[in-house]
Structure formats: C-alpha cells, structure tokens
Write an enzyme that holds these catalytic residues in place. Structure first.
Site, mmCIF file in Angstrom:
data_model
loop_
_atom_site.group_PDB
_atom_site.id
_atom_site.type_symbol
_atom_site.label_atom_id
_atom_site.label_comp_id
_atom_site.label_asym_id
_atom_site.label_seq_id
_atom_site.Cartn_x
_atom_site.Cartn_y
_atom_site.Cartn_z
ATOM 1 N N GLU A 52 35.965 -65.210 16.928
ATOM 2 C CA GLU A 52 36.473 -66.787 16.723
ATOM 3 C C GLU A 52 37.453 -66.961 15.509
ATOM 4 O O GLU A 52 37.836 -65.934 14.990
ATOM 5 C CB GLU A 52 35.003 -67.274 16.055
ATOM 6 C CG GLU A 52 34.617 -66.722 14.805
ATOM 7 C CD GLU A 52 33.185 -67.465 14.456
ATOM 8 O OE1 GLU A 52 32.946 -67.353 13.204
ATOM 9 O OE2 GLU A 52 32.565 -67.775 15.322
ATOM 10 N N HIS A 63 30.382 -71.424 11.506
ATOM 11 C CA HIS A 63 30.278 -70.161 10.474
ATOM 12 C C HIS A 63 31.206 -70.430 9.150
ATOM 13 O O HIS A 63 32.173 -71.010 9.255
ATOM 14 C CB HIS A 63 30.630 -68.961 11.320
ATOM 15 C CG HIS A 63 29.755 -68.774 12.318
ATOM 16 N ND1 HIS A 63 30.205 -67.851 13.459
ATOM 17 C CD2 HIS A 63 28.447 -68.825 12.614
ATOM 18 C CE1 HIS A 63 29.011 -67.631 14.365
ATOM 19 N NE2 HIS A 63 27.915 -68.397 13.901
ATOM 20 N N ALA A 81 44.364 -55.369 25.478
ATOM 21 C CA ALA A 81 43.088 -55.888 25.990
ATOM 22 C C ALA A 81 43.072 -56.958 26.988
ATOM 23 O O ALA A 81 44.170 -57.396 27.161
ATOM 24 C CB ALA A 81 42.187 -56.734 24.567
ATOM 25 N N VAL A 102 42.613 -60.259 28.378
ATOM 26 C CA VAL A 102 42.370 -61.723 27.520
ATOM 27 C C VAL A 102 42.576 -62.695 28.626
ATOM 28 O O VAL A 102 43.762 -62.827 29.301
ATOM 29 C CB VAL A 102 43.170 -61.792 26.252
ATOM 30 C CG1 VAL A 102 42.921 -63.137 25.500
ATOM 31 C CG2 VAL A 102 43.044 -60.597 25.491
ATOM 32 N N THR A 148 42.734 -66.976 30.057
ATOM 33 C CA THR A 148 43.783 -68.060 29.591
ATOM 34 C C THR A 148 42.745 -69.130 28.684
ATOM 35 O O THR A 148 43.433 -69.949 28.092
ATOM 36 C CB THR A 148 44.359 -68.544 30.455
ATOM 37 O OG1 THR A 148 43.673 -69.030 31.732
ATOM 38 C CG2 THR A 148 45.734 -67.555 31.144
#
Length: 608
Positions: free
Chosen positions: A231, A273, A297, A299, A301
């Site tokens: 995040e 958080h 990695a 990933v 879109t």
C-alpha cells in the site's frame, strides 16, 4: 529474521490476555486441519490462574491459565509462538518480556497504536536475537492446514471457502489484515490456494517487512510463487525491489500496491493504516508499482487485473510442471456452539467439573497418570497413593514413609477427645457409619487437630523472616494469638509426647534438611522457660516437618509450598488419619451394642 518456515502442524502458542473467540477459532481451525494437538498450549491472563474450558472439535478441553509470561513459558517449553492481544498501552512491555524468553521464537502483536519508539526497540531486539515479530496492528498469519494466529482468515466458513484447511502452493504477504481475507479468497479461486499468508500490520514500523517474508517464502520448497499486496506510504516495498534486482528471489512474484486513487485528491490523504500516507512520489502507489514491475515482478495495471495475473502466473507454472495442483480434500464438520445450535438441534454441552488427579475412563483407573496395576506391581503404599492424588507426583520413599507414620500416629487418641466422643454419642444414637464419622470430623478445628496448618504457616513465616524464637513468641503474644503447635493438656517438658520424638527421630535420619523442625524446637525451648506444659505437640511437629519435607525434597517450588499450606493439605492429613480412629470407634460401639448415650446429671453444673 527467520530464513524459512515459521509454523508447522505441531506449532503451539501462548495466548496473552484471554479472548474467548479468537482462541476458539484457532482450536476450530486445528480440528478442521486434523491436528492431533491444540495449537494453544496455555493462556496468560495477568492476575489469574487455573484453567479455561474450550472446545477442540467435539471434545471439551481445559487449557491452563497462567498469571505471568515467565510461568507460562516454564510450564510449556515447546510453545514457541506468543500471540499478544494486550492493549496498545501494555503490548510493547509484554511483547518484550516474551521475546526475552528463550523458548519464544515468534511474537504476533495485534494492537494498533503501539508507540513507534517501543516498536523500534522490539524490532532491534528481535533481529539481534534471531526472532520474528509480526505486527503491531496485525491480524496475524496462517499456514494453511497447520497453524493460524488468532482471528486470521475470519470465520470457519471463510476458511473453508478459501481452502485454508490444507496447504496450497502460494506464499502471500500483505500489510492489511482485512485485505488478506479478500486475497485468500481470490487466490483460492484461481490457484490451488496458499501455503502461508502473513499480514505484517499497517503501522509505520512493522516488526517484519514484506521482503522479510518474501525471502522466507523463497526458501520454502512448497511455495512455488508469491503474491504481495502493498500500500502507499513508507518504502518497505523497495527492499523487495532490491531483492528482486539482486536475484535473491528466484520464484515468480505477483504484486500490487494499493492506493493509486490518492492522486485524485488535491490534499494529502491518510488512509486507514498509520503507515498508509504518501510522502512523495517514491511512496506513492504508482511509484512503487512501477519499481516492482521494473525489477521483474508481475504487476497488473489495476487492482481489478490482480486476480487475472495471479491466475496466469499459476497456470504457467502448472504447464511448466513446476506445480502439481493440490488434490482437494473434504474437511471435517465443525460442531456448532450452543448458542448457534439451538435451532438446528446440534448441541455440545460443556462439562461442569475439572479433574487433574485421576481418570477412570480407560481400561483401568489412573492416579496422576499412573495406572492402578502399576501402583500394585510397584508395591506402592498409602503414602504413595497420597503423593499421587494430593501432590500429583511420586515423592521419594522417605517422604511417603513419613506420611504413613503421621497417619499411624494420628489415627486415634482415645475415646475422650471431642471427635471420638461425638462419634461414640452418634453411633449409640443408632446413626449410620457416615453420620457417626462426620459428627466426629466436624469437631476438628483450631482447638482440636486443625492446628497443623496454622503451625506450618506461623513457623514458616517466622523462620523465613529470620525472627528469633523470642521475637516470634512475644510477637504472637502481643497479637493475642497462641502459638499453634505449642502446648499440651497432659504432656510436659519432662514427659514429652512419644509421637513427637518418633517423628523427629525419623526426620533427622532421613530428611535432607530439618531447618523448620529445628526452629520449632528452638521455639519450644523458649516457651518451656515460661511454662512446663508449653511443649511442641504433634500438630507442631507434623506442621514443621512437612515444611521440611516439601522444601528438602526439591520437588516443589516456593509458590507450590505456600499454596499447599494455604489450601489445607496438612490438616487434610490429620482428617484422613483421624477418620481411621473414628470409624473404629463407630464399629466398636455397634459391636458392643451400646444403648443411647445420656450424659449423667452429676457431671453437669446446674446454676442460675
């Protein structure tokens, strides 16, 4: 930081700050997975001790409750996970106390809002001592089919839906506990499920990072691919970027960093958080996603494409023969709890009694785990049986022999003492054995027989505090308390109780130490200087010598000794012994066919 698997099907945890629901969920997960032993070994509830009843499938079990972390770790040396449900105010102190225990390897901190300075100290200590901290602000983690922390993965229905009752091939790590539940479901739909999942927590300084766990997963053979959900905020994901660039990760990593919507807001946005607050382009979700993509990695879109790329990666590994999808199994049915089972009629009733000293459910009764046949074959006596049923352990022979001597010496003291008198009167009234026995036992108290406990308490307190006999006796006098175990109606300094001499002679010959008895003798020497009848009586001798038995045997802790004296074990010895004599008096009167007793007039002073 650990370099491989954290948990297994035999992992056990200590649960700090009793919470019924998450513990029961852990036990239900154990049953679902077919574990043989519960994953919760003990509960730590400051200020409380005893047992807490919970269910392990259909079986109700008693989980020990301890008042301190140290006591729990000593009692359960194989439990190496500490699950901390303390509030944010005390979570750091209790977690540090747990980390300092040599048996604890993993600490999970559930509380949010733990001060960052405290968290940094925990992290530093854990890393320097090769231990693992999960959290703070975490729901915990799970190894599918083996072990889970607290409320991880939510309800049993969700666990079954996510196929977490058996291991899959995916290692998953996330900052968010809530999103972990969603991802477990997603991963289960498009792969054969997870092998291990960790929520590191949403605070600014997590005890272990995303990359810590990815590097672990990379070393676990059963994990064939990894899924990461990050995040915005902080730079934790960049340590994973560096690990990918340096070739430290050789398994596929599918990643997504959430929070891309933050750019739609004109002002800085604080998400749920504490750590989810972007501090510039590098900490933005877009910046992290691009960096992960550039490092190798997989990933997507957008978050909507996350499930698809997980599926594509998994399918490719299957095609390459690197993954053989796990065969599905049918998990057992978890019994419904009482409150939820009334409508369906499926009820499991709780037990009402806990017993730790005997068990008659097997082929033969057991005393403290020792089968009855073994007791007979080994030639155990009454003292050995008492040691098993009262003290829950086999005491050395000199200890059990001493117990038997005490029983023999205290079995009876003639027909004139109050207990025997009451028993005789009751038996002559035509009452049954039990009524006659109980009428005699009811007279046992501070003035008759029941002084053994008090003698032990006062002698122990005085000796342990280093009081001289003068200070002890005169201090009791000022309080208006007679010294228990001192004084006799018949015996004198020049006519001592033979029973006391027998006990002292045995102890001096067989006991490793008689410090409490010698102290009682010194007290007697002082009291005899006051009056010739203030001798050490049998209650005082047994009380002081039992302290020496407990302390000298090396089989009891100081706390256990205090508890034994406080509960009334020593008076129990007198009650047991005197019951023999009282039963004898009952039989004697029945055999002699004695009539109803009436006290003679001439033995009563009638006055106005």
């Amino acid at each position: 930081m650990a370099t491989g698997q954290l948990f297994s099907r035999t992992t056990q945890a200590l649960f700090y700050n009793y919470k019924q629901l998450p513990i029961q969920r852990m036990l239900d997960f154990d049953f679902l997975c077919g574990r043989e032993i519960p994953s919760v070994a003990g509960i730590i509830n400051p200020g409380a001790e005893g047992f807490q009843k919970l269910f392990f499938g259909q079986e109700e079990i008693a989980i020990p409750v301890h008042s301190t972390i140290e006591a729990a770790c000593t009692a359960h040396p194989t439990a190496d996970v500490f699950i901390n449900f303390a509030s944010f105010r005390s979570a750091a102190a209790s977690s540090m106390a747990a980390l300092k225990q040599p048996t604890i390897r993993v600490v999970a901190i559930i509380a949010e809002g733990v001060p960052e300075s405290d968290t940094k100290q925990l992290i530093a200590y854990a890393r320097s001592n090769n231990k693992v901290v999960i959290g703070p602000a975490t729901v915990g983690g799970i190894q599918a089919g083996a072990f889970k922390i607290g409320d991880t993965a939510g309800t049993i229905d969700n666990i079954v839906q996510c196929k977490l009752y058996r291991p899959g091939s995916v290692g998953f790590v996330s900052k968010s506990g809530g999103m972990s539940n969603e991802m477990y479901n997603t991963i289960a739909r498009v792969t054969d499920g997870i092998y291990e999942g960790i929520a590191i927590g949403g605070d600014v300084f997590p005890g272990s990072t995303l990359s810590d766990h990815i590097l672990r997963f990379n070393n676990i053979p059963q994990v064939k691919m990894m899924v990461v959900l990050g995040e915005l905020g902080g730079r934790d994901e960049y340590s994973l970027v560096e690990a990918l660039k340096q070739g430290k990760v050789n398994k596929p990593v599918v990643a997504w960093v959430s929070g891309t919507c933050a750019r739609l807001f004109k002002s800085e946005v604080q998400f749920g958080h504490a750590g989810a607050k972007s501090g510039g382009e590098m900490e933005s979700a877009q910046g992290k996603n691009q960096a992960l993509r550039d490092a190798g990695a997989v990933v997507p879109t957008s978050y909507e494409g996350f499930e698809a790329v997980i599926k594509e990666t998994f399918d490719k590994l299957v095609e390459q023969g690197k993954i053989t999808p796990v065969k599905e199994v049918m998990p057992p049915q978890i019994p419904e709890d009482l409150n939820n089972a009334i409508k369906s009629g499926k009820v499991r009733a709780p037990t009402h009694i806990i017993s730790t000293i005997s068990d008659d459910r097997g082929e033969e009764p057991c005393y403290a785990g020792v089968p009855m046949s073994s007791i007979v074959e080994r030639g155990y006596g009454v003292g050995d049986v008492i040691s098993l049923l009262w003290f829950k352990r086999s005491l050395p022979r000199y200890c059990t022999h001493f117990i038997e001597i005490c029983i023999m010496l205290c079995a009876d003291h003639g027909p004139c003492v109050s207990g025997a008198h009451n028993t005789i009167v009751t038996a002559r009234a035509g009452k049954d054995l039990v009524s006659s026995l109980v009428s005699g036992l009811l007279t046992i108290g501070p003035r008759f027989g029941g002084a053994i406990d008090d003698a032990a308490r006062y002698f122990k307190d005085a000796y342990d505090r280093g009081l001289t006999p003068y200070e002890f006796v005169e201090g009791m006098k000022k309080k208006g308390i007679r010294v228990p175990g001192i004084g006799h109606r018949i015996k004198r300094g020049d006519n001592r109780d033979k029973r006391v001499e027998l006990l002292q002679r045995f102890a001096r010959t067989h006991f490793p130490s008689v410090k409490y008895m010698e102290y009682a003798v010194q007290v007697e020497t002082y009291t005899l200087s006051k009056a010739n009848n203030l001798v050490l009586n049998v209650d005082g001798a047994i009380g002081s010598l039992f302290l020496d038995l407990l302390a000298g045997s090396g089989m009891f802790s100081k706390q256990e000794i205090d508890e034994i004296v406080e509960i009334g074990y020593l008076n129990g010895l007198f009650v047991l012994a005197r019951s023999i004599g009282l039963i004898g008096h009952t039989f004697d009167q029945k055999r002699l066919k004695q009539p109803l007793y009436r006290h003679p007039w001439e033995d009563v002073l009638y006055t106005k």
